[in-house]
Design a protein around this motif. Structure first.
Motif, PDB file in Angstrom:
ATOM      1  N   ARG A 156       0.806  -1.216   0.000  1.00 47.47           N
ATOM      2  CA  ARG A 156       0.000   0.000   0.000  1.00 47.47           C
ATOM      3  C   ARG A 156       0.836   1.262   0.000  1.00 47.47           C
ATOM      4  O   ARG A 156       0.357   2.315  -0.399  1.00 47.47           O
ATOM      5  CB  ARG A 156      -0.905   0.020   1.235  1.00 47.47           C
ATOM      6  CG  ARG A 156      -1.924  -1.086   1.262  1.00 47.47           C
ATOM      7  CD  ARG A 156      -2.903  -0.882   2.403  1.00 47.47           C
ATOM      8  NE  ARG A 156      -3.966  -1.860   2.386  1.00 47.47           N
ATOM      9  CZ  ARG A 156      -4.225  -2.720   3.368  1.00 47.47           C
ATOM     10  NH1 ARG A 156      -3.499  -2.679   4.456  1.00 47.47           N
ATOM     11  NH2 ARG A 156      -5.201  -3.579   3.264  1.00 47.47           N
ATOM     12  N   ALA A 157       2.067   1.158   0.482  1.00 43.47           N
ATOM     13  CA  ALA A 157       2.828   2.387   0.693  1.00 43.47           C
ATOM     14  C   ALA A 157       3.265   3.029  -0.616  1.00 43.47           C
ATOM     15  O   ALA A 157       3.211   4.245  -0.762  1.00 43.47           O
ATOM     16  CB  ALA A 157       4.031   2.099   1.579  1.00 43.47           C
ATOM     17  N   GLY A 158       3.702   2.213  -1.555  1.00 43.80           N
ATOM     18  CA  GLY A 158       4.310   2.776  -2.761  1.00 43.80           C
ATOM     19  C   GLY A 158       3.372   2.806  -3.944  1.00 43.80           C
ATOM     20  O   GLY A 158       2.252   2.309  -3.892  1.00 43.80           O
ATOM     21  N   LEU A 159       3.866   3.415  -5.020  1.00 45.56           N
ATOM     22  CA  LEU A 159       3.070   3.463  -6.248  1.00 45.56           C
ATOM     23  C   LEU A 159       3.049   2.111  -6.936  1.00 45.56           C
ATOM     24  O   LEU A 159       2.099   1.765  -7.626  1.00 45.56           O
ATOM     25  CB  LEU A 159       3.642   4.510  -7.196  1.00 45.56           C
ATOM     26  CG  LEU A 159       3.752   5.940  -6.659  1.00 45.56           C
ATOM     27  CD1 LEU A 159       4.276   6.858  -7.751  1.00 45.56           C
ATOM     28  CD2 LEU A 159       2.412   6.429  -6.147  1.00 45.56           C
ATOM     29  N   PHE A 160       4.117   1.354  -6.757  1.00 43.14           N
ATOM     30  CA  PHE A 160       4.235   0.085  -7.487  1.00 43.14           C
ATOM     31  C   PHE A 160       4.424  -1.101  -6.548  1.00 43.14           C
ATOM     32  O   PHE A 160       4.887  -2.146  -6.957  1.00 43.14           O
ATOM     33  CB  PHE A 160       5.428   0.162  -8.457  1.00 43.14           C
ATOM     34  CG  PHE A 160       5.420   1.381  -9.331  1.00 43.14           C
ATOM     35  CD1 PHE A 160       4.451   1.529 -10.305  1.00 43.14           C
ATOM     36  CD2 PHE A 160       6.371   2.374  -9.183  1.00 43.14           C
ATOM     37  CE1 PHE A 160       4.420   2.655 -11.102  1.00 43.14           C
ATOM     38  CE2 PHE A 160       6.353   3.502  -9.979  1.00 43.14           C
ATOM     39  CZ  PHE A 160       5.378   3.653 -10.953  1.00 43.14           C
ATOM     40  N   THR A 161       4.095  -0.924  -5.281  1.00 45.03           N
ATOM     41  CA  THR A 161       4.411  -1.992  -4.339  1.00 45.03           C
ATOM     42  C   THR A 161       3.349  -3.072  -4.247  1.00 45.03           C
ATOM     43  O   THR A 161       3.527  -4.050  -3.538  1.00 45.03           O
ATOM     44  CB  THR A 161       4.658  -1.411  -2.933  1.00 45.03           C
ATOM     45  OG1 THR A 161       3.516  -0.644  -2.546  1.00 45.03           O
ATOM     46  CG2 THR A 161       5.890  -0.550  -2.894  1.00 45.03           C
ATOM     47  N   ASP A 190      18.453   7.006  -7.997  1.00 44.55           N
ATOM     48  CA  ASP A 190      17.735   8.159  -8.571  1.00 44.55           C
ATOM     49  C   ASP A 190      16.274   7.831  -8.837  1.00 44.55           C
ATOM     50  O   ASP A 190      15.371   8.597  -8.505  1.00 44.55           O
ATOM     51  CB  ASP A 190      18.409   8.597  -9.883  1.00 44.55           C
ATOM     52  CG  ASP A 190      19.707   9.331  -9.628  1.00 44.55           C
ATOM     53  OD1 ASP A 190      19.841   9.897  -8.525  1.00 44.55           O
ATOM     54  OD2 ASP A 190      20.576   9.321 -10.508  1.00 44.55           O
ATOM     55  N   ASN A 243      14.397   7.399  -5.588  1.00 43.97           N
ATOM     56  CA  ASN A 243      14.202   8.690  -4.915  1.00 43.97           C
ATOM     57  C   ASN A 243      13.031   9.448  -5.542  1.00 43.97           C
ATOM     58  O   ASN A 243      12.212  10.055  -4.842  1.00 43.97           O
ATOM     59  CB  ASN A 243      15.468   9.543  -5.008  1.00 43.97           C
ATOM     60  CG  ASN A 243      16.562   9.017  -4.097  1.00 43.97           C
ATOM     61  OD1 ASN A 243      16.292   8.237  -3.185  1.00 43.97           O
ATOM     62  ND2 ASN A 243      17.795   9.429  -4.347  1.00 43.97           N
ATOM     63  N   ALA A 244      12.971   9.407  -6.881  1.00 42.05           N
ATOM     64  CA  ALA A 244      11.860  10.085  -7.560  1.00 42.05           C
ATOM     65  C   ALA A 244      10.534   9.431  -7.200  1.00 42.05           C
ATOM     66  O   ALA A 244       9.532  10.104  -6.941  1.00 42.05           O
ATOM     67  CB  ALA A 244      12.082  10.045  -9.074  1.00 42.05           C
ATOM     68  N   GLU A 245      10.540   8.092  -7.144  1.00 42.46           N
ATOM     69  CA  GLU A 245       9.296   7.385  -6.802  1.00 42.46           C
ATOM     70  C   GLU A 245       8.883   7.701  -5.369  1.00 42.46           C
ATOM     71  O   GLU A 245       7.688   7.832  -5.067  1.00 42.46           O
ATOM     72  CB  GLU A 245       9.488   5.880  -6.988  1.00 42.46           C
ATOM     73  CG  GLU A 245       8.205   5.077  -6.975  1.00 42.46           C
ATOM     74  CD  GLU A 245       7.789   4.661  -5.583  1.00 42.46           C
ATOM     75  OE1 GLU A 245       6.610   4.367  -5.390  1.00 42.46           O
ATOM     76  OE2 GLU A 245       8.640   4.641  -4.669  1.00 42.46           O
ATOM     77  N   VAL A 273       9.370  10.478  -3.776  1.00 43.55           N
ATOM     78  CA  VAL A 273       8.725  11.794  -3.794  1.00 43.55           C
ATOM     79  C   VAL A 273       7.294  11.672  -4.284  1.00 43.55           C
ATOM     80  O   VAL A 273       6.363  12.254  -3.715  1.00 43.55           O
ATOM     81  CB  VAL A 273       9.519  12.775  -4.696  1.00 43.55           C
ATOM     82  CG1 VAL A 273       8.745  14.070  -4.904  1.00 43.55           C
ATOM     83  CG2 VAL A 273      10.879  13.071  -4.084  1.00 43.55           C
ATOM     84  N   ALA A 274       7.109  10.866  -5.323  1.00 46.29           N
ATOM     85  CA  ALA A 274       5.760  10.719  -5.895  1.00 46.29           C
ATOM     86  C   ALA A 274       4.810  10.069  -4.913  1.00 46.29           C
ATOM     87  O   ALA A 274       3.682  10.520  -4.731  1.00 46.29           O
ATOM     88  CB  ALA A 274       5.849   9.898  -7.184  1.00 46.29           C
ATOM     89  N   ALA A 285       3.751  12.297  -2.116  1.00 47.43           N
ATOM     90  CA  ALA A 285       2.851  13.391  -2.501  1.00 47.43           C
ATOM     91  C   ALA A 285       1.405  13.047  -2.180  1.00 47.43           C
ATOM     92  O   ALA A 285       0.579  13.935  -1.971  1.00 47.43           O
ATOM     93  CB  ALA A 285       3.017  13.688  -3.992  1.00 47.43           C
ATOM     94  N   SER A 286       1.099  11.760  -2.144  1.00 48.06           N
ATOM     95  CA  SER A 286      -0.280  11.371  -1.824  1.00 48.06           C
ATOM     96  C   SER A 286      -0.390  10.750  -0.433  1.00 48.06           C
ATOM     97  O   SER A 286      -1.388  10.138  -0.098  1.00 48.06           O
ATOM     98  CB  SER A 286      -0.800  10.386  -2.875  1.00 48.06           C
ATOM     99  OG  SER A 286       0.006   9.228  -2.900  1.00 48.06           O
ATOM    100  N   ARG A 314      -3.513   7.905   3.918  1.00 46.10           N
ATOM    101  CA  ARG A 314      -3.811   8.281   2.532  1.00 46.10           C
ATOM    102  C   ARG A 314      -5.324   8.357   2.465  1.00 46.10           C
ATOM    103  O   ARG A 314      -6.008   7.345   2.551  1.00 46.10           O
ATOM    104  CB  ARG A 314      -3.245   7.252   1.557  1.00 46.10           C
ATOM    105  CG  ARG A 314      -3.400   7.677   0.112  1.00 46.10           C
ATOM    106  CD  ARG A 314      -2.682   6.739  -0.835  1.00 46.10           C
ATOM    107  NE  ARG A 314      -1.238   6.778  -0.632  1.00 46.10           N
ATOM    108  CZ  ARG A 314      -0.504   5.703  -0.372  1.00 46.10           C
ATOM    109  NH1 ARG A 314      -1.078   4.527  -0.274  1.00 46.10           N
ATOM    110  NH2 ARG A 314       0.794   5.808  -0.210  1.00 46.10           N
TER     111      ARG A 314
END
Lengths: 1022, 138
Positions: free
Chosen positions: A226-231, A259, A262-264, A266-267, A270-271, A293
């Motif tokens: 649940r934590a990540g965009l792609f997890t 890199d 790190n970008a992921e 931040v993304a 954001a939510s 969230r």
């Protein structure tokens, strides 16, 4: 106190930090003397295994620097003036990189699809800082499966870097002593009880290990996928993706992955919202960040700057938040309409409430109404509850649930030292050389304080003396365990005090300089000889005298007590006896001393402090004080308020039965079940002309209401709570209220408006500003001063200075001196006899809070403890028909009966039983009586005689007298917790932590790692 | 006399159209797509900064070599793809900074050979990717 020992909770007594100058790579830097060097070195030097609260763990080696030409671990070296450190030498840089490489031999970096890649991954930042740009040590998987057996968290051995933070936290902060590392094994791993599944070990799910884990080896299950965009990618994609990236890594190096991840991070953040809040369970006052969230609660993350708890939590605070999103939350106002409730708009509901209340006030006067404030609600809401009662309704009939629990303790402290609050801070409990606990199951009811005591005992040699009926967890660890007969605490306390005076062990200087009434008090002690005490309490005379000497000779003593003292016919007097003992031994006015009634609810202290009490305006300003009355008359534009106290909770119930009290406003209080003799209380509620209840759930009290208002939970509003150590802390809104629910401060403001009082509050901070103007106790309290994790311990002067140690120059009395209070013993209101031969004790368990309104809606907590039970010894079980664990029995008192299952245990003495409060149906208060402590009107919940019989399977379901059977079900009829319909077997699951086998260690014991044949310190070969 | 009355919070009133939207949103949520899109949109400045400006040439070359490992036809081609991606991100940035194109403009753009080439490559990549994932799934 040992040189290295320091309290973990905020320590106002600690000497202020002093700064010194050190040299880092030839440059002078200012640093704090005594702190770990690594903290002064900045982000260039990682410290993956280091947490300040844990002290030096020294397992990861990533903080190596050069001092005097030698490589040293900077986490284990204290800053001192003139220290010359070399960070950037080739040798130190290479050593740190080598250490980082070794860690990756135990961990697969798949950060972008890792639930711990939230911008705060200690491991990732650490290996980056260590200069690891390409992996050189091949990952070596461990031959073990993921352990998924705990309902709240899971352990992935393949991601574990063996830093030992979790072990150190379990062994030296929580001190459950469950976790260890088998350093001598071929593949060392973290073990629970030396190798048991987590869910069958002594683990109490406090969450310390998960909180301090620097990577994703230990993760909250609420975060997984649940934590990540792609997890939450399917395994079919996830594993090949990792394989592809790992195949590329030798060529690409790690930098592109850093890199990208790190970008992921931040993304995803954001939510994700991170909000500081304060726990809504017990009175310890734990604060932490809650990650959400929208309405989804991802995790609770305590921080080292949490003043009460630092990195500590218990299972409820860390994992027990399911109730906020329970499917049976009230989401819309309800109106009684004939024989049903119907949904209504806020406008309609508030109009009904205003009209009905006003009509009753007009016809019968303000004293025909009453308000019960909530110890779960905020300080500001307590203030508005009493303001509504006094200014709008015109009555002092306002009270809160401290009447059911800690009012006797407050009474005892008012009599002797002046303030009804803890006389110091949690850090004082940690600092004390001896802690005396009386009638408090601290490990279950105030778990974080218990962990502090265990830590102080383990690391600092603190002596723990426990007096209790039950051999509970803290009693099992105590240096001295006193087990008095029920209701006799005042006898042994007074006998010890008399012995101390007679043996010339008292603190004569302290008595002479700070205390009144010694002669009269001493005379009152005449009956309390050691022999009499031994006879009446059942405690051996030698134990009484040796313990008395221990207390008298201890350098500093704190006394902690709770419901085991207060919920008695002599609750106020026994509380007074504790304070008397502390005065005689000079244990006030110094760090590490004092009296600590452990407040049971998150804001039961604040609820009284801010005026929801029948005898005081906010800040304990007496209603019969003419000057005070005039102040409030002017401020509130109402000059006809009585100069006598109103009704307390107990008096309200009696007044309803008497026909005088006709309407009540009940805010978040399950009075139908938590007041004693529930049948009697429910009969009273049914007699009211008008009842309005503000609640999260449709409680048993709501069933008697005319109007039910959906209230916001603590995560859904701003405000402040005051914890047991008088600490005022802010909580911030983490999410919008569910449905149409509203915060109680808004509900009360709207109601007041409809009844002709325009308060105009748009934010709770405005309420606090008003309190600061009217109550000298809070003169300097403001939201600005409580920003973030800042806090204040009352009294707070106008300049913002507070008092962590309550009594410094004197006591809160007219002459600044304490008063010894003479006492006599009275027999308990009810004792076991031939008809009802068993003494019934009752209270909490670790996993549940009070009657379970919140915790019984958490599947994980219910998994650990599904329902209440009656706990008894094997002999008691044998004497009552050969009962076994799991047998259904009827427990019967003179007031009623309940049906529940037997739990055999060696924690309860023969002839006594223990019944946890949390239950779906078997409520202990169907058995308790109307008797009260005459000095505080607190019910005698703990003075209860019962008998037990085996239940007939056909006829003994539920409680007697036709009382309703309530089941928790959601809108779709699905069960919302609790046991299966016809549970069988022992009430506590076999995997319950009480059956575990802890493995005490000094800590992570890194020396055993260093002794391995395959270990060399990084850089050693150079 | 107020007799106690039981009450169970009721289910949401059925609304088929809204239910379908809810189902769609729920599916997007459960698959993580909603969060991914939301996070990407909210973190758009950071993401574009990381992708376009912060990634050093060495890293781009590394990604290019990563491309070779997943068996793109030629290393030179994978370099071209990375260059194309950077151009695409820059063009997207530029497009997003100005006024939105009209539908007519969009149709005209699709007729461009470059756009068709890019779409073809993307569809082919998706096709190959889906085939590979499907194979591993079974």
């Amino acid at each position: 106190m040992h040189d290295q020992f320091r309290p973990l909770s905020q320590d106002a007594t600690a000497p202020p930090p002093t700064t010194v100058t050190i040299t880092i790579d030839g440059q002078d830097h200012v640093a704090v003397e005594g702190q770990a060097l690594v903290a002064a070195l900045g982000e260039d030097v990682p410290a993956i295994c280091h947490v300040d609260a844990l002290g030096p763990v020294q397992t990861c080696d990533t903080c190596l620097v050069e001092v005097d030409g030698e490589l040293v671990r900077s986490c284990a070296l204290a800053v001192s003036d003139g220290l010359d450190v070399s960070v950037a030498t080739p040798r130190a840089v290479a050593a740190r990189e080598e250490a980082g490489q070794r860690l990756l031999g135990n961990h697969v970096l798949y950060c972008t699809i890792c639930d711990n890649n939230n911008g705060d991954c200690i491991l990732k930042h650490g290996v980056e800082a260590a200069g690891v740009h390409a992996q050189k040590v091949e990952f070596s998987p461990k031959p073990l499966e993921i352990d998924d057996s705990n309902p709240f968290y899971r352990y992935d051995p393949d991601q574990c870097i063996l830093c030992g933070r979790c072990v150190e936290a379990c062994q030296t902060v929580q001190v459950t002593e469950t976790l260890s590392i088998d350093w001598e094994a071929e593949h060392p791993i973290v073990q629970w009880d030396g190798g048991a599944p987590i869910g069958e070990s002594s683990c109490v799910s406090c969450g310390h290990c998960v909180t301090v884990c620097p990577c994703n080896a230990l993760m909250e299950k609420t975060m997984l996928g649940r934590a990540g965009l792609f997890t939450n990618l399917p395994m079919a994609f996830r594993e090949p993706a990792i394989d592809i990236v790992k195949a590329a890594e030798p060529v690409t190096g790690l930098d592109p992955l850093y890199d990208l991840s790190n970008a992921e991070a931040v993304a995803r953040m954001a939510s994700t919202t991170v909000t500081k809040t304060v726990c809504t369970y017990c009175g310890v006052g734990c604060s932490f960040d809650v990650w959400t969230r929208d309405r989804e609660i991802l995790k609770v993350q305590p921080r080292e700057d949490g003043p009460a708890n630092s990195i500590s939590t218990c299972v409820k605070g860390k994992f027990g938040w399911d109730f906020v999103n329970a499917s049976d939350r009230l989401t819309t106002p309800l109106l009684r309409d004939g024989h049903r409730f119907r949904e209504a708009t806020w406008d309609e509901a508030l109009e009904v409430v205003a009209t009905r209340l006003q009509a009753i006030v007009d016809e019968h006067g303000g004293d025909a109404t009453a308000v019960i404030g909530s110890s779960k609600a905020s300080n500001e809401e307590s203030y508005l509850a009493q303001k509504f009662a006094r200014q709008v309704l015109g009555t002092h009939n306002v009270d809160n649930c401290s009447r059911y629990c800690q009012a006797p303790a407050t009474q005892g402290l008012w009599r002797t030292v002046g303030y009804g609050g803890d006389s110091g801070s949690i850090s004082d409990m940690e600092r004390a050389s001896l802690v005396l606990t009386v009638g408090t199951n601290t490990s279950d009811s105030h778990p974080v304080i218990a962990s502090r005591l265990r830590r102080a005992q383990k690391l600092n040699g603190q002596t723990i003396v426990v007096a209790d009926l039950r051999r509970h967890e803290l009693a099992q660890r105590a240096d001295v365990f006193l087990r008095p007969n029920p209701g006799t605490d005042l006898v042994w306390l007074s006998a010890m005090t008399k012995f101390i005076l007679d043996e010339d062990l008292a603190d004569d200087d302290f008595l002479a300089n700070h205390v009144n009434g010694l002669d009269e008090y001493r005379a009152s002690l005449d009956p309390f000889t050691i022999d009499h005490a031994a006879d009446r309490t059942g405690i051996d005379a030698d134990v009484l005298t040796s313990t008395a000497r221990m207390i008298a000779e201890a350098e500093s003593v704190c006394a902690l007590w709770a419901m085991g003292v207060t919920q008695h016919h002599m609750g106020s007097d026994t509380s007074t006896a504790i304070s008397n003992l502390l005065l005689v031994t000079g244990n006030y006015m110094r760090p590490g001393t004092g009296a600590y009634p452990l407040r049971g609810h998150n804001n039961v202290q604040g609820c009284s402090d801010f005026g929801s009490i029948n005898s005081f305006y906010p800040g304990y300003q007496a209603v019969d004080d003419e000057e005070v009355a005039q102040t409030f008359a002017t401020a509130w534009d109402r000059d006809d308020l009585a100069r006598e106290p109103g009704l307390d909770n107990h008096g309200m119930i009696e007044s309803i039965h008497g026909g005088d009290l006709r309407a009540m406003v009940v805010i978040g209080e399950e009075i139908a079940l938590v007041d004693a003799n529930a049948h009697y209380v429910q009969e009273a509620l049914a007699k009211l002309d008008f009842l309005v209840v503000s609640e999260l759930f449709f409680s048993s009290t709501c069933a008697f209401a005319d109007v039910v208002l959906p209230a916001a939970a603590s995560l859904e509003k701003d405000g402040t709570f005051t914890s047991t150590e008088r600490r005022v802390q802010r909580l911030y809104r983490a999410m919008e209220p569910i449905g149409e629910a509203r915060a109680d401060w808004q509900i009360l403001t709207d109601l007041a408006s409809r009844m002709g009082r325009e308060w105009g509050y748009t934010h709770p901070s405005q309420v606090m500003d008003e309190v600061a103007d009217l109550a000298p106790l809070f003169a300097g309290v403001s939201y600005d001063r409580l920003e973030g994790y800042d806090s204040l311990q009352w009294p707070v002067a106008a300049d913002g200075s507070d008092q962590p140690l309550l009594y410094v120059d004197g006591f809160h009395t007219d002459d600044g001196r304490a008063n010894l209070h003479p006492l006599e013993f009275r027999e308990p209101s009810e004792v076991a006899d031939d008809d009802y031969p068993l003494h019934a004790n009752n209270g909490r368990v670790l996993e549940h809070f009070h009657e379970g309104n919140m915790t019984m809606r958490s599947p994980g907590l219910v998994d650990r403890v599904p329902d209440t039970y009656v706990e008894m010894s094997r002999r008691t079980a044998a004497d009552n028909g050969g009962l076994q664990s799991g047998d259904w029995v009827v427990l019967e008192s003179r007031r009623g009966e309940i049906t529940l299952r037997v739990q055999l245990s060696d924690q309860v003495r023969d002839g006594q039983v223990y019944v946890p409060l949390n239950s779906n149906e078997a409520r202990i208060n169907y058995l308790t009586s109307n008797a009260v402590d005459p000095d505080s009107q607190t019910p005698t919940y703990k003075e209860l005689a019962v008998r037990v019989r085996r239940a007939d399977t056909d006829g003994d379901g539920g409680h007697a007298n036709g009382a309703r059977r309530r089941r928790r079900r959601g809108p779709d009829g699905a069960r919302l917790g609790g046991p299966p319909p016809e549970p069988a077997g022992a009430p506590l699951p076999a995997g319950h932590h009480r059956y575990g086998s802890p493995t005490p260690r000094e800590g992570v014991e890194v020396e055993r790692k260093w002794a391995r044949d395959d270990y060399t310190r990084p850089g050693q070969g150079d | 006399m107020a007799e106690p009355i039981e009450y169970t919070p009721g289910p949401v009133t059925p609304d088929s159209a809204r239910d379908e939207v809810d189902d769609l949103v729920s599916a997007l949520h459960e698959t993580g797509l909603l969060r991914a899109l939301g996070g990407a949109v909210q973190a758009y400045p950071e993401l574009t900064t990381a992708l376009v400006q912060r990634i050093p040439p060495d890293t781009v070359r590394s990604v290019s070599r990563l491309g070779s490992l997943v068996r793109l036809p030629q290393p030179g081609q994978s370099d071209a793809i990375v260059a194309g991606l950077r151009s695409a991100v820059a063009a997207a940035n530029e497009a997003l900074s100005g006024e939105p194109p009209s539908w007519l403009d969009l149709v005209r753009t699709v007729r461009s050979a470059d756009v068709r080439r890019g779409l073809g490559a993307a569809v082919a990549a998706l096709d190959a990717f889906g085939r590979e994932v499907g194979r591993r799934d079974t």
